[in-house]
Scaffold this motif. Sequence first.
Motif, PDB file in Angstrom:
ATOM      1  N   GLN A 115      -6.789  -0.991   5.471  1.00 12.61           N
ATOM      2  CA  GLN A 115      -6.497  -2.287   4.861  1.00 12.61           C
ATOM      3  C   GLN A 115      -5.435  -2.147   3.775  1.00 12.61           C
ATOM      4  O   GLN A 115      -4.516  -2.977   3.688  1.00 12.61           O
ATOM      5  N   ALA A 118      -2.059  -1.511   5.349  1.00 13.54           N
ATOM      6  CA  ALA A 118      -1.523  -2.740   5.943  1.00 13.54           C
ATOM      7  C   ALA A 118      -0.794  -3.565   4.887  1.00 13.54           C
ATOM      8  O   ALA A 118       0.257  -4.149   5.160  1.00 13.54           O
ATOM      9  N   ASP A 122       3.527  -4.046   4.453  1.00  9.97           N
ATOM     10  CA  ASP A 122       3.955  -5.441   4.542  1.00  9.97           C
ATOM     11  C   ASP A 122       4.942  -5.701   3.400  1.00  9.97           C
ATOM     12  O   ASP A 122       4.566  -5.682   2.232  1.00  9.97           O
TER      13      ASP A 122
END
Length: 130
Positions: A115, A118, A122
């Motif tokens: 998580q 991610a 980004d």
Amino acid sequence: MSFTEHDAAGVAILMWAADPSQPERLATPLFLAAAAAAMDVPVEIYFTAASVHLLVPAVAARLRASPRVDKAIADNLREAVEMGARLFACSDALQAQGLDAAMLMPGCGRGGAVQFMARAIDLRWRTLVF
């Protein structure tokens, strides 16, 4: 630019080296989380390694960033959450530290390396590591 005009989709903060053994390192990341959340920026705080102990209310309640400050780290955590920050405990870290998820403060989610990575990859998100 006003505080609410920004290009960031959010801020992800990784609590890694900031753990109960050095309470003087704990207030700053939580102040930054509360500040970003107050600016209407989504904030996620990921707790890993020994920092997962901070999510145990009794642990955070006894820690102070400075002997000259009466405010507990639990208060800093609460303020960040009240402003909108979301807290995530790494499941592997919980297991490694011998903690059960039932011991954690209410509302704490599960989230770890995948998580956080991610968010880190980004380009719309900003990441901070403490």
